[in-house]
Scaffold this active site. Structure first.
Site, mmCIF file in Angstrom:
data_model
loop_
_atom_site.group_PDB
_atom_site.id
_atom_site.type_symbol
_atom_site.label_atom_id
_atom_site.label_comp_id
_atom_site.label_asym_id
_atom_site.label_seq_id
_atom_site.Cartn_x
_atom_site.Cartn_y
_atom_site.Cartn_z
ATOM 1 N N ASP A 158 0.823 -1.227 0.000
ATOM 2 C CA ASP A 158 0.000 0.000 0.000
ATOM 3 C C ASP A 158 0.850 1.267 0.000
ATOM 4 O OD1 ASP A 158 -0.314 0.839 3.378
ATOM 5 O OD2 ASP A 158 0.781 -0.902 2.659
ATOM 6 N N GLU A 159 0.262 2.339 -0.567
ATOM 7 C CA GLU A 159 0.786 3.698 -0.429
ATOM 8 C C GLU A 159 2.268 3.829 -0.773
ATOM 9 O OE1 GLU A 159 -2.169 5.620 2.855
ATOM 10 O OE2 GLU A 159 -0.477 4.479 3.640
HETATM 11 N N1 IFG Z 1 -3.560 4.053 5.398
HETATM 12 C C1 IFG Z 1 -2.381 3.187 5.554
HETATM 13 C C2 IFG Z 1 -2.130 2.629 6.938
HETATM 14 C C3 IFG Z 1 -2.551 3.561 8.063
HETATM 15 C C4 IFG Z 1 -3.974 4.037 7.821
HETATM 16 C C5 IFG Z 1 -4.499 4.822 9.006
HETATM 17 C C6 IFG Z 1 -3.743 1.362 4.590
HETATM 18 C C7 IFG Z 1 -3.788 0.116 3.745
HETATM 19 C C8 IFG Z 1 -4.005 4.842 6.553
HETATM 20 N N2 IFG Z 1 -2.556 2.043 4.639
HETATM 21 O O1 IFG Z 1 -4.733 1.713 5.204
HETATM 22 O O2 IFG Z 1 -0.747 2.337 7.091
HETATM 23 O O3 IFG Z 1 -1.660 4.662 8.183
HETATM 24 O O4 IFG Z 1 -5.902 4.980 8.939
#
Ligand code: IFG
Length: 525
Positions: free
Chosen positions: A329-330
């Site tokens: 992710d991200e």
């Molecule tokens: N998104 C990030 C997480 C976390 C989350 C907090 C995902 C898959 C925001 N990735 O959710 O690491 O920081 O709500």
């Protein structure tokens, strides 16, 4: 215009209706998740005494072990514990039989029959017996959850239950990277999950702020990566024996651990620990903030794939479950082609170690091997829908974790100090009142393995904080994952949910007393 007497009659009817709605139906037991079939037979209840025997078939070691878990619920400090016996008895007893006349209920299904003369629980497999015990436990007054109070006799209403889950994957994710939680805290989470028939514990073991799992041969990962956490606290990590202990405790309660090491992004802790993972060979400082998306391992170095191989080999060897989750992710620092190249090699490493690959929904942009699972967290993005549909058409399946519904780190309402709000407020009704099929356009029920509620811990530091964010909302997720689609209604569920407040009080759960739920006041019956 109706006359005054007509108005009075109308008002009286309205008052009666509203008061009826605010009080639960007296006879219906407040079971969560609601079983497939529940018949309240009526007539006298079955009454547990401190001598009520639990009967299992000779040599059925798993039934005896599951009976032992029921004994722990019934045990009180001075009234002793019910005996587990193998011989039939004339005393009204509880029989746990690994047999089933119904082959359509699967390994997790069961049938439970309660009458004044006795209780009979049958299931084709131990998991079904365990889930039948959770239902029997919820049929008992909440005071049974106290360990010291004298709480007998315990009357259990006469019912006939036939039950099995709708989805196979009913999960919670605990982020142990942002803030670290020790083995006992994780065992507490497993205990509470099991009460609601949840069966997948996804452990988010690494991120920018921490690396939490010992990898023999790479001590720096935990010596450096396990040293801190969000806010600069002491962090921590699981030794291999800690991890084995978590896996065993979970398995005894029919919860499968799904380990996640997040790659190629969310990796500052690994980068700070292993310089060769950085393209310039220079390790960054440990990070204790809560920004995301700024880190990535170097996808051009063979050392990175040797690292992934070492990590996956270790996790695969210690994880009885079929899945290893590699995040994905991200990743804002890599061009899409580099990301795709990394994910393709990473998922091949997972398969080489005999496990199936799971990734967050960004991995749906990459060609995935059959058997892969895509964890959908951004359903609101149309692009996710297209990529996920393509992955499903190529043989992947999905687990649904909609961030605008069941991200337990989202505040439930604006009164919550803990939690974040980037996905909006996720109230108790939001977490319950949704339907998995149709969440991602064009993904059929057959491609949906189930649902999982992530609890990210940027703002969650203790196990009481975990309980506060998880309850009551996790109970609703459990019902979405287990119960039939037809018949689920928020107006009915919220009354049933309210009856679980006293049970959580007896269990010492630090739950959020959401104003969406008519919690009963007073003690614990
Ligand atoms: N998104 C990030 C997480 C976390 C989350 C907090 C995902 C898959 C925001 N990735 O959710 O690491 O920081 O709500």
């Amino acid at each position: 215009m109706p006359g005054p007497s007509r108005l009075i009659a109308l008002l009286a009817a309205l008052l009666a209706a509203s008061s009826a709605r605010s009080q639960p139906a007296p006879s219906a037991p407040a079971l969560i998740p609601m079983p497939l079939q529940l018949e309240v037979v009526g007539g006298p209840p079955f009454v547990f005494t401190s001598r009520t025997p639990l009967v299992v078939e000779p040599g059925d070691a798993e039934a005896r072990r599951v009976a032992g878990l029921l004994v722990e619920v019934l045990r009180t400090s001075d009234e002793g514990a019910p005996p587990v016996v193998e011989a039939e008895t004339t005393t009204p007893s509880v029989r746990l039989l690994t047999q089933s006349t119904r082959d359509d209920l699967g390994a997790e299904g069961y049938q439970l029959s309660v009458s004044a003369q006795g209780v009979t629980l049958t299931a084709a497999a131990p998991a079904g017996l365990f889930y039948g015990v959770q239902t029997l436990r919820q049929l008992m007054p909440p005071r049974v959850e106290y360990t010291a109070a004298r709480h007998r006799p315990l009357a259990v209403p006469a019912v006939e239950v036939t039950d099995r889950p709708r989805f196979a994957w009913r999960g919670m994710m605990l982020d142990v990277a942002r803030h670290f939680f020790g083995v006992e805290d994780v065992e507490r989470v497993v205990d509470l999950m099991a009460l609601y028939k949840l069966n997948r514990l996804h452990l988010h073991l690494s991120d920018d702020q921490g690396w939490r799992i010992e990898i023999p041969g790479r001590p720096a990962l935990t010596e450096v990566g396990g040293r801190t956490e969000v806010g600069g606290g002491p962090g921590g990590f699981y030794t291999t024996s800690d991890y084995d202990r978590i896996v065993r405790y979970a398995a005894e309660r029919f919860v499968t651990v799904v380990p996640e090491v997040d790659l190629p992004g969310h990796t500052n802790a690994a980068l700070a620990s292993v310089p060769e993972l950085n393209c310039d060979g220079v390790a960054p400082e440990p990070y204790t903030g809560i920004r995301v998306g700024f880190s990535s391992v170097c996808v051009d170095r063979e050392a990175t794939y040797a690292f992934v191989d070492d990590v996956v080999r270790e996790l695969a060897a210690r994880t009885p479950g079929d899945e290893v989750h590699l995040g994905g992710d991200e990743v804002r620092e890599l061009p899409p082609t580099d990301y795709a190249r990394f994910v393709a090699r990473a998922q091949a490493i997972v398969r080489r170690h005999g496990k199936r690959f799971v990734g967050w929904d960004e991995v749906a942009e990459v060609d995935l091997a059959p058997g892969a699972t895509v964890q959908v967290w951004r359903p609101q993005l149309a692009s996710t829908g297209q990529a996920v549909r393509r992955a499903v058409d190529a043989g992947a399946r999905v687990v649904l974790s909609p961030s605008d519904r069941i991200y337990l780190d989202m505040k439930a309402d604006s009164s919550m100090v803990l939690g974040l709000t980037w996905a909006g407020l996720n109230g108790v009704r939001d977490a319950y009142d949704w339907e998995p099929v149709g969440m991602v356009e064009g993904v059929p029920e057959t491609a949906i393995r189930g649902v999982e509620a992530p609890l990210w811990t940027e703002t969650v530091g203790t196990v009481r904080d975990v309980e506060f964010m998880a309850f009551p909302r996790l109970a609703g997720v459990a019902e979405v994952g287990w119960s039939p689609r037809a018949g689920r209604s928020w107006d009915e569920y919220r009354l049933r949910l309210a009856q679980h407040g006293p049970r959580w009080t007896a269990l010492g759960v630090s739950f959020f007393r959401s104003p969406e739920v008519p919690w009963p006041l007073g003690g614990v019956e």
